[in-house]
Design a protein around this motif. Structure first.
Motif, PDB file in Angstrom:
ATOM      1  N   PRO A 137       0.806  -1.226   0.000  1.00  0.00           N
ATOM      2  CA  PRO A 137       0.000   0.000   0.000  1.00  0.00           C
ATOM      3  C   PRO A 137       0.839   1.278   0.000  1.00  0.00           C
ATOM      4  CG  PRO A 137      -0.105  -1.104   2.138  1.00  0.00           C
ATOM      5  CD  PRO A 137       0.603  -2.033   1.224  1.00  0.00           C
ATOM      6  N   ALA A 191       1.684   1.913  -3.516  1.00  0.00           N
ATOM      7  CA  ALA A 191       0.473   2.385  -4.204  1.00  0.00           C
ATOM      8  C   ALA A 191       0.260   3.873  -3.938  1.00  0.00           C
ATOM      9  CB  ALA A 191      -0.742   1.590  -3.731  1.00  0.00           C
ATOM     10  N   ALA A 192       0.296   4.274  -2.664  1.00  0.00           N
ATOM     11  CA  ALA A 192       0.046   5.683  -2.316  1.00  0.00           C
ATOM     12  C   ALA A 192       1.100   6.586  -2.937  1.00  0.00           C
ATOM     13  CB  ALA A 192       0.014   5.845  -0.794  1.00  0.00           C
ATOM     14  N   CYS A 226      -5.231  -2.508  -3.762  1.00  0.00           N
ATOM     15  CA  CYS A 226      -4.516  -3.642  -3.140  1.00  0.00           C
ATOM     16  C   CYS A 226      -5.373  -4.923  -3.160  1.00  0.00           C
ATOM     17  CB  CYS A 226      -4.159  -3.281  -1.711  1.00  0.00           C
ATOM     18  SG  CYS A 226      -3.062  -1.857  -1.613  1.00  0.00           S
ATOM     19  N   VAL A 233      -4.067   3.285   1.912  1.00  0.00           N
ATOM     20  CA  VAL A 233      -3.947   4.017   0.641  1.00  0.00           C
ATOM     21  C   VAL A 233      -4.919   5.194   0.640  1.00  0.00           C
ATOM     22  CG1 VAL A 233      -3.975   3.874  -1.876  1.00  0.00           C
ATOM     23  CG2 VAL A 233      -3.286   1.873  -0.551  1.00  0.00           C
ATOM     24  N   SER A 292      -3.306   8.808  -0.043  1.00  0.00           N
ATOM     25  CA  SER A 292      -3.356   9.203  -1.452  1.00  0.00           C
ATOM     26  C   SER A 292      -4.083  10.542  -1.607  1.00  0.00           C
ATOM     27  CB  SER A 292      -4.087   8.116  -2.261  1.00  0.00           C
ATOM     28  OG  SER A 292      -4.473   8.632  -3.511  1.00  0.00           O
TER      29      SER A 292
END
Ligand SMILES: [Mg+2]
Length: 382
Positions: free
Chosen positions: A205, A208-209, A230, A241, A245
């Motif tokens: 994660p 991802a962020a 995820c 996230v 984000s």
């Protein structure tokens, strides 16, 4: 009383124009189930199941089996009470141990369409709005090379300029650098808004962020949301996230059924929920998800599986009647090589629009059963 006389079930197979790739699967065909219902006074309607086990939880065989069992319990019943019909389906799940969200969706769609025809109302009006809300719609591009992605973007801009195309959705691969480069390239060619869908492709994660925030730095608020970063069901990762984000995060696979969505909503693990009728079990359940999300001020979008104009019409009617709906991804019928409905619901001013006709506003093409040219096959199974 409006009594159900018969249910017919068909396998529906349509070859796609080109393979469609997402982070964990490539599709070459739509392999769905078409149902038609007829009442004792000979009013009929249709519905569609679009099963894909990793997302909807059921296979086509399971959907067909469920529909056959459901027919035994539903024929002869008054079909105007949707709640009662869903209670019968829940009992069937309990008794048989078989769960098929997509079969329930097909039935729910066909019931609502039939009720609409009997009450002389479009489905969106049955859902409580007198005028449909107009929600911008994306066209989706699967995972491809940058070059092929840009080519598809240009084709969409050419083919759908009259539809007022203003949003494109890109499937992400889960590879940071590649995803960032691809998104930047699309944003250079297309000046509208973007939505992104990771389909669980980012295991970490934090990565991802970080990836999404770099996209945000490059492109800013033109990226309006990102779906399912995820592995599904990992609420902690999803929430991480969401909290880190800059771009709003929507749950999709993690919010499949009402129970799943409830978990995501109550943990406030996402900024929004992608309600797909095919995984929710139809409009009846989708509406319950929407109402709960509204209570928590969580936004909504309506997406689709690989669906024809029948199931898309259910999605369009649904999306245009729900509060908090900020986006739709109801596009799979627009790029199929063959239409099985007379007139698909319009794509105008960048949105899919329901029409003010009784039921779903669509009807099956009469000649559909005669078309056997290798592109489409329709096999009666019940
Ligand atoms: Mg998605």
């Amino acid at each position: 009383m409006v009594v159900l006389k018969s249910i017919k079930i068909f396998k529906l197979d349509i070859a796609l124009r080109e393979p469609f790739r997402i982070s964990f699967q490539t599709f070459t065909h739509l392999n769905n189930v078409l149902i038609t219902l007829t009442s004792t006074d000979n009013i009929s309607s249709c519905g569609e199941a679009a099963p894909f086990k990793p997302i909807t939880g059921d296979s086509r065989e399971e959907a067909i089996r469920f529909l056959q069992l459901a027919a035994g319990r539903l024929i002869g019943r008054d079909i105007r009470d949707l709640h009662e019909l869903h209670m019968i389906l829940s009992e069937l799940e309990h008794d048989s141990g078989l769960i098929s969200q997509t079969a329930k969706t097909a039935l729910d769609t066909a019931f609502l369409c039939l009720i609409g025809k009997i009450e002389n109302k479009p489905v969106f009006k049955l859902l409580g709005v007198s005028k449909p809300n107009i929600v911008k719609n994306t066209l989706t591009i699967g995972i491809k090379s940058i070059q092929d992605t840009v080519r598809t973007v240009k084709e969409y801009m050419r083919d759908f300029s009259e539809s007022g195309l203003s949003r494109i959705k890109l499937k992400l691969a889960g590879d940071s650098e590649k995803d960032i480069n691809r998104v930047i390239k699309v944003a250079e060619v297309f000046d509208g808004e973007l939505t992104l869908d990771a389909n669980q492709g980012y295991v970490d994660p934090e990565i991802a962020a970080r990836t999404f925030n770099r996209m945000y730095e490059e492109i800013g608020e033109r990226i309006i949301l990102i779906e399912e970063p995820c592995p599904k069901g990992d609420i902690d990762k999803l929430k991480y996230v969401k909290e880190h984000s800059e771009i709003p995060i929507f749950a999709d696979e993690s919010a499949a059924t009402f129970e799943d969505a409830k978990k995501v909503i109550e943990h406030e693990a996402a900024d929004g929920i992608n309600i797909k009728l095919q995984k929710a079990g139809g409009i009846y359940w989708g509406k319950k998800i929407a109402e709960l999300a509204n209570d928590y001020n969580i936004k909504l979008m309506t997406g689709c599986m690989l669906e024809t104009g029948i199931s898309i019409a259910a999605g369009v009617n649904f999306a245009s009647a729900m509060k908090g709906m900020i986006n739709t991804d109801l596009d799979s019928d627009l790029t199929l090589p063959i239409n099985i409905v007379e007139k698909p619901l319009p794509f105008q001013n960048g949105a899919r629009i329901p029409i003010d006709k009784p039921g779903l506003g669509i009807s099956l093409r009469k000649e559909i059963r005669d078309i056997i040219n290798g592109t489409l096959s329709l096999i009666p199974v019940f």
